[in-house]
Motif scaffolding. Sequence first.
Motif: not given
Length: 173
Positions: A76-101
């Motif tokens: 697994v390459g660094e670019d794939e890891l960076a893209l995965l981390a970006q997707r995770v951030e986008e999905s948790v931000r998409a919840a629209g909450l200021a705090e998340i567990e």
Amino acid sequence: MHCPFCRHTDSRVVDSRATEDGMAIRRRRQCPECGRRFTTVETASLTVVKRSGATEPFSRDKVLAGVRKACQGRPVGEDELALLAQRVEESVRAAGLAEIEAYEVGMAVLEPLRALDEVAYLRFASVYRSFESLADFEGEIALLRAEHDLSSGDGRAETTAPGAGVQKPPRSP
């Protein structure tokens, strides 16, 4: 916003632009007192509530570090890891909450990691879900096999609950 040069308490926005990833706004400001220009970056804050109750700002770098450990030694390459981390951030931000567990952040990692590398997924899931026995691993592997069987269309899908062990599909006569 205080001027970083003369500490004047006001500034005027000269230009505003979204960053490349769209997660922040870059503003060019000018101080009315000294006339100098400076740049600010605004982001929406997202706080992670840890199991202990402590809070800390969301960090894409922490997600990346955890996924990197799970992918150690995997193709697994660094670019794939960076893209995965970006997707995770986008999905948790998409919840629209200021705090998340913190648990929810980990859950958001599992699906994209599974799509990226199943071995890394099992490593991450084993730590994150606190696997305690071989049966936990066998149950998760059985679920992965069942999904592979369903997606390949051979009709031999096996169904087991996590931790129940692996069941073999029936043999054809």
